[in-house]
Write an enzyme that holds these catalytic residues in place. Structure first.
Site, PDB file in Angstrom:
ATOM      1  N   TYR A  37       0.825  -1.201   0.000  1.00  0.00           N
ATOM      2  CA  TYR A  37       0.000   0.000   0.000  1.00  0.00           C
ATOM      3  C   TYR A  37       0.862   1.254   0.000  1.00  0.00           C
ATOM      4  O   TYR A  37       1.891   1.314   0.681  1.00  0.00           O
ATOM      5  CB  TYR A  37      -0.900   0.038   1.239  1.00  0.00           C
ATOM      6  CG  TYR A  37      -2.162  -0.763   1.092  1.00  0.00           C
ATOM      7  CD1 TYR A  37      -3.106  -0.451   0.122  1.00  0.00           C
ATOM      8  CD2 TYR A  37      -2.415  -1.844   1.933  1.00  0.00           C
ATOM      9  CE1 TYR A  37      -4.263  -1.196  -0.010  1.00  0.00           C
ATOM     10  CE2 TYR A  37      -3.574  -2.593   1.814  1.00  0.00           C
ATOM     11  CZ  TYR A  37      -4.495  -2.257   0.841  1.00  0.00           C
ATOM     12  OH  TYR A  37      -5.638  -2.989   0.709  1.00  0.00           O
ATOM     13  N   HIS A 193     -12.447   3.312   6.229  1.00  0.00           N
ATOM     14  CA  HIS A 193     -11.198   2.623   5.906  1.00  0.00           C
ATOM     15  C   HIS A 193     -10.655   1.804   7.077  1.00  0.00           C
ATOM     16  O   HIS A 193      -9.573   1.200   6.962  1.00  0.00           O
ATOM     17  CB  HIS A 193     -10.123   3.632   5.473  1.00  0.00           C
ATOM     18  CG  HIS A 193     -10.294   4.111   4.068  1.00  0.00           C
ATOM     19  ND1 HIS A 193     -10.587   5.419   3.757  1.00  0.00           N
ATOM     20  CD2 HIS A 193     -10.213   3.458   2.886  1.00  0.00           C
ATOM     21  CE1 HIS A 193     -10.673   5.556   2.439  1.00  0.00           C
ATOM     22  NE2 HIS A 193     -10.457   4.382   1.903  1.00  0.00           N
ATOM     23  N   ARG A 223      -5.945   7.065  -8.705  1.00  0.00           N
ATOM     24  CA  ARG A 223      -5.068   5.989  -8.252  1.00  0.00           C
ATOM     25  C   ARG A 223      -5.656   4.666  -8.733  1.00  0.00           C
ATOM     26  O   ARG A 223      -6.837   4.607  -9.108  1.00  0.00           O
ATOM     27  CB  ARG A 223      -4.915   5.969  -6.720  1.00  0.00           C
ATOM     28  CG  ARG A 223      -6.189   5.600  -5.992  1.00  0.00           C
ATOM     29  CD  ARG A 223      -6.031   5.649  -4.482  1.00  0.00           C
ATOM     30  NE  ARG A 223      -5.101   4.642  -3.981  1.00  0.00           N
ATOM     31  CZ  ARG A 223      -5.476   3.432  -3.532  1.00  0.00           C
ATOM     32  NH1 ARG A 223      -6.766   3.084  -3.545  1.00  0.00           N
ATOM     33  NH2 ARG A 223      -4.590   2.579  -3.056  1.00  0.00           N
ATOM     34  N   ASN A 225      -6.311   0.601  -7.602  1.00  0.00           N
ATOM     35  CA  ASN A 225      -6.377  -0.372  -6.520  1.00  0.00           C
ATOM     36  C   ASN A 225      -6.700  -1.723  -7.150  1.00  0.00           C
ATOM     37  O   ASN A 225      -7.138  -1.784  -8.303  1.00  0.00           O
ATOM     38  CB  ASN A 225      -7.449   0.040  -5.506  1.00  0.00           C
ATOM     39  CG  ASN A 225      -7.366  -0.748  -4.216  1.00  0.00           C
ATOM     40  OD1 ASN A 225      -6.307  -1.258  -3.851  1.00  0.00           O
ATOM     41  ND2 ASN A 225      -8.484  -0.874  -3.520  1.00  0.00           N
ATOM     42  N   GLU A 265      -9.447  -1.438  -9.831  1.00  0.00           N
ATOM     43  CA  GLU A 265     -10.287  -0.249  -9.705  1.00  0.00           C
ATOM     44  C   GLU A 265      -9.483   0.985 -10.106  1.00  0.00           C
ATOM     45  O   GLU A 265      -8.401   1.233  -9.544  1.00  0.00           O
ATOM     46  CB  GLU A 265     -10.760  -0.077  -8.265  1.00  0.00           C
ATOM     47  CG  GLU A 265     -11.690  -1.171  -7.778  1.00  0.00           C
ATOM     48  CD  GLU A 265     -12.013  -1.039  -6.296  1.00  0.00           C
ATOM     49  OE1 GLU A 265     -12.896  -1.794  -5.838  1.00  0.00           O
ATOM     50  OE2 GLU A 265     -11.398  -0.210  -5.606  1.00  0.00           O
TER      51      GLU A 265
END
Length: 346
Positions: A37, A193, A223, A225, A265
């Site tokens: 991450y 989250h 971004r 994912n 994603e």
């Protein structure tokens, strides 16, 4: 030249497939042979032709089938679309954004005409031709957010910004990777989250929130994912876990190539002009292993990423049961050669 929309399904007989052209444009999410991450946020700007970044709102060959699947999900569970009362203006903002971007990027398929507050929207793939008054709820068959997101690929969360935080106060969520809008509605950024491992300890979400709350109008960010899905199923919601949870027990060395999918994603973040809310489109792309390994670089790299993934992420992403089988299957496509830098295929 228009898009050739595929007739396919994301449930029952699972006829979803990617064309060779789509495989080349798939947003492969790994720029190196390992994954952890990170605050991997960059400006959301137009990219190369024939990529998912060519237009800021991507429409592709799966559009018609995805919209049909969304309609089925909503018929079964209307709570997949919710908007708290103070978010109506943000819904109009989102309607304007999506109509404008789709008409600009795909004029052969979408058209938007404005005469003051009187707007005409034509969606040729779905056979829609509607005239309405912008800002007047009585002139649309649904609220503005629901109306336009029934015609837009991906999920959409609209985040209200207040008290130095972001609050999930509206959304259309039918293609999510095992989280629930109905559970998260009204939560703030840290609350929704909370289940993510490792990232909190590294301060990733604190830095991400600081970045997101400072996004300016006209300067969206993005971004990538990822997770994995068994069968090309868009709706892997907690509400429907009884339908898809057992899929993870069905992976064998013989069916990995067809059943196991990388699920990526493309998440983007946009400041909305009137409401000052932040809209968070989450666009889901699926590719099965048989398709992914047609690109040798991706096959080698994904084998290494999956093999070396920290156990906490393996468990969080729900890969524990079938990961060893997939790693073994992918190993025959990894000759140990170095992979070139960047996301794209060789």
């Amino acid at each position: 030249m228009g898009i050739n929309f595929r007739q396919e399904t994301f449930r029952d007989d699972f006829t979803f497939r990617n064309s060779p052209e789509f495989i080349r444009r798939f947003p492969f999410p790994f720029h190196e042979d390992a994954y952890m991450y990170a605050v991997n946020i960059e400006p959301h700007v137009q990219g190369p032709k024939d990529s998912v970044f060519e237009n800021l709102i991507d429409v592709d060959e799966h559009y018609v089938a995805e919209m049909r699947d969304r309609a089925m999900v909503l018929a079964e569970d209307p709570l997949r679309c919710q908007s708290l009362p103070h978010m109506t203006l943000a819904g109009w903002d989102l309607l304007e954004l999506l109509m404008t971007e789709q008409a600009k990027g795909y004029p052969e398929h979408f058209s938007l005409t404005r005469e003051g507050d009187r707007w005409r929207w034509i969606n040729r793939p779905l056979g829609i031709d509607d005239t309405f008054t912008f800002g007047d709820l009585s002139t649309l068959p649904y609220g503005p957010m629901e109306y336009i997101t029934r015609q837009s690929q991906g999920d959409f969360c609209i985040l209200d910004q207040r008290d130095g935080n972001l609050w999930m106060d509206a959304g259309m969520v039918t293609t999510q990777a095992d989280w629930s809008l109905d559970f998260d509605i009204g939560m703030n950024f840290f609350e929704w989250h909370a289940p993510v491992p490792l990232a909190h300890e590294k301060g990733i979400f604190t830095r991400a929130l600081k970045f997101l709350t400072n996004i300016q109008q006209g300067k969206p960010a993005r971004r990538l994912n990822w997770t994995m899905t068994i069968n090309p199923r868009l709706d892997t919601s907690p509400e429907n876990y009884h339908k898809w949870g057992t899929d993870r027990t069905t992976v064998t060395p013989e069916n990995v190539g067809d059943k196991v999918h990388l699920r990526v994603e493309l998440q983007s973040f946009w400041r909305l002009p009137r409401s000052n809310a932040l809209v968070f489109p989450i666009r889901c792309y699926l590719i099965k292993m048989d398709e992914l390994v047609t690109q040798p670089k991706w096959a080698r790299r994904f084998h290494r990423v999956l093999r070396d993934l920290p156990q906490q992420l393996v468990d969080y992403k729900g890969l524990t049961r079938y990961r060893p089988t997939v790693i073994e299957w992918l190993s025959k496509y990894d000759d140990g050669a170095p992979t070139s830098p960047g996301f794209g295929p060789d």
